[in-house]
Enzyme design. Structure first.
Site, short mmCIF file in Angstrom:
data_model
loop_
_atom_site.label_atom_id
_atom_site.label_comp_id
_atom_site.label_asym_id
_atom_site.label_seq_id
_atom_site.Cartn_x
_atom_site.Cartn_y
_atom_site.Cartn_z
N ASP A 120 81.95 54.36 43.06
CA ASP A 120 80.49 54.45 43.09
C ASP A 120 80.02 54.01 44.46
O ASP A 120 80.64 53.15 45.09
CB ASP A 120 79.87 53.55 42.01
CG ASP A 120 80.08 54.10 40.60
OD1 ASP A 120 80.19 55.32 40.45
OD2 ASP A 120 80.14 53.28 39.67
N ASP A 156 77.92 60.98 38.41
CA ASP A 156 76.98 60.26 37.55
C ASP A 156 75.60 60.89 37.61
O ASP A 156 74.91 61.00 36.59
CB ASP A 156 76.87 58.79 37.98
CG ASP A 156 78.16 58.01 37.83
OD1 ASP A 156 79.02 58.43 37.04
OD2 ASP A 156 78.29 56.98 38.52
#
Length: 176
Positions: free
Chosen positions: A121, A154
């Site tokens: 991320d 995401d």
């Protein structure tokens, strides 16, 4: 080429390629735990590894059951997405678009889990490192005004879920 086929062979792979390229770039350019401020106080590029699901859920769970669980959930999701895409009529364009976004995102995060055991991320959104403090329902709360780091996959998954909810709220769900 039909819209359905374009979404499946162009949109889903585009999401997957953008996701994997951006994660590769982050792993190559930002040391683990590193932060590059883009808009100080609001937006940073970071390098974190998420062993959990959305928002780090289950990250602290034992890897012995957490990892197989995520692979199983991904396999079930991919199977359902592909079956639905095959069964959709060409006129169900929004649903085709939604499922293609979802397909690219799920595969992107699955690749990370398979290769690294976690998901990279890198987008960090926050509000000036402010922590909201107050009492609600008799409890004292302190909540940082930030969003957990996320990635392209995401984002695609989130956008697809928002579009799906919007579609369902408008009553555009499948009737047959």
């Amino acid at each position: 080429m039909t819209f359905k086929l374009r979404c499946i062979v162009l949109l889903a792979p585009l999401i997957l390629l953008l996701d994997q390229w951006s994660k590769w770039s982050v792993r190559a350019e930002i040391p683990f735990g590193g932060v590059i401020p883009i808009w100080p106080g609001y937006f940073d590029l970071v390098h974190v590894q998420n062993t959990g699901a959305a928002f780090g859920m289950l990250a602290g769970a034992a890897a012995a059951w957490r990892e197989p669980f995520f692979y199983l959930v991904s396999a079930v999701a991919l199977t359902a997405i592909v079956v639905m895409l095959v069964r959709l009529r060409a006129t169900e364009r929004l649903t085709i678009f939604i499922l293609s976004l979802l397909l690219g995102g799920v595969i992107g995060n699955l690749i990370d889990r398979a290769l690294f055991g976690s998901v990279t991320d890198f987008v960090s959104l926050h509000w000036r490192d402010v922590v909201w403090s107050g009492t609600l329902f008799g409890w004292h709360w302190q909540l940082p005004l930030d969003w957990p780091a996320f990635n392209v996959a995401d984002s695609a998954i989130t956008v697809s879920m928002v579009l799906l909810a919007w579609q369902l709220l408008r009553g555009e769900g499948r009737t047959a």
